[in-house]
Design a protein around this motif. Structure first.
Motif, short mmCIF file in Angstrom:
data_model
loop_
_atom_site.label_atom_id
_atom_site.label_comp_id
_atom_site.label_asym_id
_atom_site.label_seq_id
_atom_site.Cartn_x
_atom_site.Cartn_y
_atom_site.Cartn_z
N THR A 222 32.15 87.67 83.60
CA THR A 222 31.20 87.94 84.69
C THR A 222 31.76 87.59 86.07
OG1 THR A 222 30.22 85.74 84.34
CG2 THR A 222 29.19 87.60 83.19
N THR A 223 33.07 87.48 86.19
CA THR A 223 33.67 87.11 87.47
C THR A 223 33.24 88.03 88.61
OG1 THR A 223 35.62 86.17 86.38
CG2 THR A 223 35.84 86.76 88.70
N ASN A 224 33.33 89.33 88.38
CA ASN A 224 33.05 90.30 89.45
C ASN A 224 31.58 90.34 89.82
OD1 ASN A 224 35.77 91.01 89.49
ND2 ASN A 224 35.50 92.61 87.97
N ILE A 225 30.71 90.29 88.83
CA ILE A 225 29.28 90.41 89.13
C ILE A 225 28.77 89.17 89.85
CG2 ILE A 225 28.42 89.45 86.93
CD1 ILE A 225 27.00 92.53 88.69
N THR A 226 29.24 87.99 89.47
CA THR A 226 28.79 86.77 90.16
C THR A 226 29.37 86.71 91.57
OG1 THR A 226 30.59 85.55 89.06
CG2 THR A 226 28.41 85.42 88.07
N SER A 227 30.60 87.18 91.74
CA SER A 227 31.19 87.22 93.08
C SER A 227 30.39 88.14 94.00
CB SER A 227 32.64 87.68 93.02
OG SER A 227 33.43 86.76 92.30
N ILE B 283 27.19 88.94 93.80
CA ILE B 283 25.90 88.31 94.15
C ILE B 283 26.09 87.21 95.19
CG2 ILE B 283 24.15 86.73 93.24
CD1 ILE B 283 23.41 89.57 92.74
N LEU B 284 27.10 86.38 94.99
CA LEU B 284 27.33 85.28 95.93
C LEU B 284 27.65 85.81 97.33
CD1 LEU B 284 29.37 82.85 93.66
CD2 LEU B 284 27.05 82.49 94.53
N GLN B 285 28.34 86.93 97.41
CA GLN B 285 28.72 87.50 98.71
C GLN B 285 27.55 88.22 99.39
OE1 GLN B 285 32.13 90.00 98.04
NE2 GLN B 285 33.40 88.32 97.28
N HIS B 286 26.64 88.78 98.58
CA HIS B 286 25.60 89.63 99.15
C HIS B 286 24.21 89.00 99.12
CE1 HIS B 286 28.84 92.52 98.27
NE2 HIS B 286 28.34 93.24 99.26
N SER B 287 24.10 87.74 98.79
CA SER B 287 22.79 87.10 98.73
C SER B 287 22.61 86.13 99.89
CB SER B 287 22.63 86.34 97.41
OG SER B 287 23.60 85.30 97.30
N TYR C 151 23.15 79.09 87.15
CA TYR C 151 24.32 78.21 87.19
C TYR C 151 25.15 78.44 88.45
CZ TYR C 151 28.94 76.35 86.29
OH TYR C 151 30.13 75.68 86.43
N TYR C 152 25.41 79.69 88.77
CA TYR C 152 26.29 80.00 89.90
C TYR C 152 25.60 79.88 91.26
CZ TYR C 152 30.31 81.63 87.20
OH TYR C 152 31.43 81.69 86.39
N SER D 37 12.01 101.82 92.62
CA SER D 37 12.20 100.96 93.79
C SER D 37 13.63 100.46 93.97
CB SER D 37 11.26 99.74 93.69
OG SER D 37 9.92 100.13 93.61
N TYR D 38 14.54 100.80 93.02
CA TYR D 38 15.87 100.20 93.06
C TYR D 38 16.96 101.28 92.98
CZ TYR D 38 13.62 95.69 92.32
OH TYR D 38 12.85 94.57 92.47
N GLU D 39 18.13 100.91 93.48
CA GLU D 39 19.31 101.76 93.37
C GLU D 39 20.46 100.96 92.75
OE1 GLU D 39 20.63 102.95 97.22
OE2 GLU D 39 20.41 100.95 98.10
N LYS D 40 21.29 101.63 91.96
CA LYS D 40 22.40 100.98 91.29
C LYS D 40 23.52 100.71 92.31
CE LYS D 40 23.47 102.71 87.35
NZ LYS D 40 24.05 103.61 86.30
N VAL D 41 23.95 99.43 92.41
CA VAL D 41 25.01 99.09 93.36
C VAL D 41 26.27 98.57 92.68
CG1 VAL D 41 23.44 98.63 95.28
CG2 VAL D 41 24.03 96.77 93.69
N TYR D 42 26.18 98.26 91.38
CA TYR D 42 27.37 97.75 90.70
C TYR D 42 27.25 98.08 89.21
CZ TYR D 42 31.08 94.71 89.02
OH TYR D 42 32.23 94.25 88.42
N GLU D 43 28.36 98.50 88.61
CA GLU D 43 28.40 98.78 87.18
C GLU D 43 29.79 98.48 86.64
OE1 GLU D 43 28.24 102.74 84.41
OE2 GLU D 43 26.56 102.43 85.81
N GLU D 44 29.85 97.77 85.51
CA GLU D 44 31.13 97.42 84.89
C GLU D 44 30.98 97.47 83.37
OE1 GLU D 44 34.29 93.66 84.61
OE2 GLU D 44 32.68 93.64 86.09
N SER D 45 31.84 98.20 82.71
CA SER D 45 31.79 98.30 81.25
C SER D 45 32.51 97.12 80.61
CB SER D 45 32.45 99.61 80.79
OG SER D 45 31.76 100.73 81.32
N TYR D 46 32.12 96.79 79.39
CA TYR D 46 32.80 95.72 78.65
C TYR D 46 32.90 96.10 77.18
CZ TYR D 46 28.04 94.36 77.32
OH TYR D 46 26.74 94.36 76.85
#
Length: 463
Positions: A339-344, A346-350, A366-367, A431-440
């Protein structure tokens, strides 16, 4: 040993898993004097929470894993003394510790910041005390009985699965001394009854939410048996041969006891078709199998006439164990998304006012705490929109439809498929738009659903 040491000290193998985030976050709150609704019963007592809360303050999840590694070493030391007294043989005990240090379940929980290693840290000295009870006489035996009961209690309240071994410990002591067995039962039952009475309301919630919820059948008999054999087949075959070796040394009760004690949690997982934590609970089967394997390998090395041939066989067995553990540990390490990219993101855009609804309920807690307050981070499977105390599926749908959150995170792992499908197809686009997507693509060690996407939705700007 170089391979084993490398596996044990490689702590930054993945981002923290849900359970690690859980313990580190709640431990952080507990050690800071902040209340959390489940901290009095969260799978157990507060003991693991305090431990990992302190570790988190020292250095985050890597410090928590490092502390788990230290506890893992302590468990190996206790295990050595337990087997030395149980089988009355130092060399067999040393080989048993060496073999246990090779096993993937022990390696993994020894670098995983959850309550599993805390439970084992109390369980191993309890086993040591049990071995002394079976060996000593008089007042010293009663002292070890009391210590064994206290340590069993601490193991149980660190993780409830240790309760499976209390009856077996009682029967072992009863076989040796009825008075000692009565003391063990009195002390252990008294402590456990007091704990249950004091936390009876919280423990009922634990039973309803965790035992009856997360531990419902989630796999097939064939799949569970296959996983059990993956961790225990080689050891099991060698342990049966080793039991014969131990029996010829006049230790038949010990051999039978070790084989019986390897079974409880394996039987539980097979009977319940429960995949959850099987990779970690397998350590208890391993603990009781490796002493018998050690007795067999010791005989091959030191007592057989075909000395060189026997040593070659031992080398092949050890090499097979190392190769198997290397594979198994790597599979455990990649059994959940990074989850490195997704948490980064959120931290940058919150900001301090950001509100998040998350399928991985403890990830952002946690983060992002204390940057984000606790009420600003909600769970996809535990949300009360209309404040009626029911936490229903419709609450989640209504809250997202009304745009009560700045971000909604989906990882396709924990929420029911029907709810997730409803949100993605019919609710979020409102009410929402997709801003990030990552496959695993994960291994199937912790979850049979191993392919998916981490998706982040952002609240649309008002026109």
């Amino acid at each position: 040993m170089l391979v084993v040491i490398w596996l044990r000290v490689t702590l930054n193998f993945n981002t923290p898993y849900l359970d690690e985030c859980d313990y580190l976050f709640v431990g952080r709150l507990l050690t800071s004097g902040v209340e959390w609704k489940t901290q009095t019963y969260i799978f157990s007592s507060n003991i693991p929470l305090y431990i990992f809360g302190v570790a988190d303050k020292l250095g985050g999840y890597l410090a928590g894993r490092a502390f788990a590694m230290v506890l893992g070493i302590f468990s190996l030391v206790s295990f050595y003394h337990a087997i030395k007294h149980l089988l009355n043989d130092r060399s067999t005990a040393f080989i048993a510790v060496f073999l246990l240090s090779l096993q993937a379940p022990h390696i993994f929980i020894s670098k995983f910041a959850t309550y599993d290693i805390v439970c084992l840290t109390f369980f191993m000295p309890a086993l040591w005390c049990l071995a002394l009870v079976l060996r000593e006489d008089g007042q010293r035996r009663l002292l070890y009985v009391v210590l064994c009961a206290i340590l069993c209690f601490l193991a149980v309240i660190s993780k409830y699965i240790a309760l499976a071994y209390s009856p077996l410990f009682f029967l072992a002591i009863l076989w040796r001394d009825r008075k000692a067995a009565a003391v063990f039962f009195g002390v252990g039952a008294g402590l456990l009854a007091s704990y249950i009475w004091w936390y009876r309301g919280d423990l009922m919630l634990l039973y309803q939410n965790q035992i009856l919820g997360d531990h419902q059948p989630n796999s097939t008999y064939l799949q569970i048996i296959g996983i059990v054999l993956q961790y225990t087949a080689l050891l099991g075959v060698l342990a049966i041969v080793g039991a014969s070796v131990v029996r010829h040394k006049g230790l038949l009760p010990q051999a039978i006891g070790l084989l019986v004690c390897a079974l409880p949690l394996l039987v539980y997982h097979i009977r319940g078709r429960d995949l959850v934590s099987l990779n970690k609970h397998a350590v208890y089967a391993v603990i009781f199998l490796v002493p018998l394997v050690a007795a067999f390998l010791r005989q091959l090395v030191f007592e057989r006439k075909q000395h060189r041939f026997s040593q070659g066989g031992v080398i092949l067995i050890i090499a097979a164990m190392v190769a198997l553990s290397l594979y198994q540990v790597r599979e455990m390490e990649r059994s959940y998304p990074n989850t490195t990219n997704i948490t980064s993101y959120i931290l940058q855009h919150s900001t301090q006012q950001t509100k998040i609804m998350s399928e991985d309920e403890y990830l952002f807690r946690y983060y992002c705490y204390p940057k984000l307050g606790i009420p600003q981070m909600s769970e996809l499977t535990w949300f009360d929109n209309n404040l009626d105390g029911k936490f229903e599926r419709q609450d989640v749908i209504d809250g997202i439809w009304d745009g009560k959150f700045d971000y909604v995170y989906i990882n396709e792992l924990s929420a029911p498929f029907e709810l997730r499908h409803t949100l993605i197809e019919g609710v979020l686009p409102h009410s929402y738009e997709k801003v990030y997507e990552e496959s695993y693509v994960n291994s199937e060690v912790m979850n049979r659903h191993n392919v998916g996407k981490m998706i982040l939705y952002k609240l649309k700007a008002k026109p």
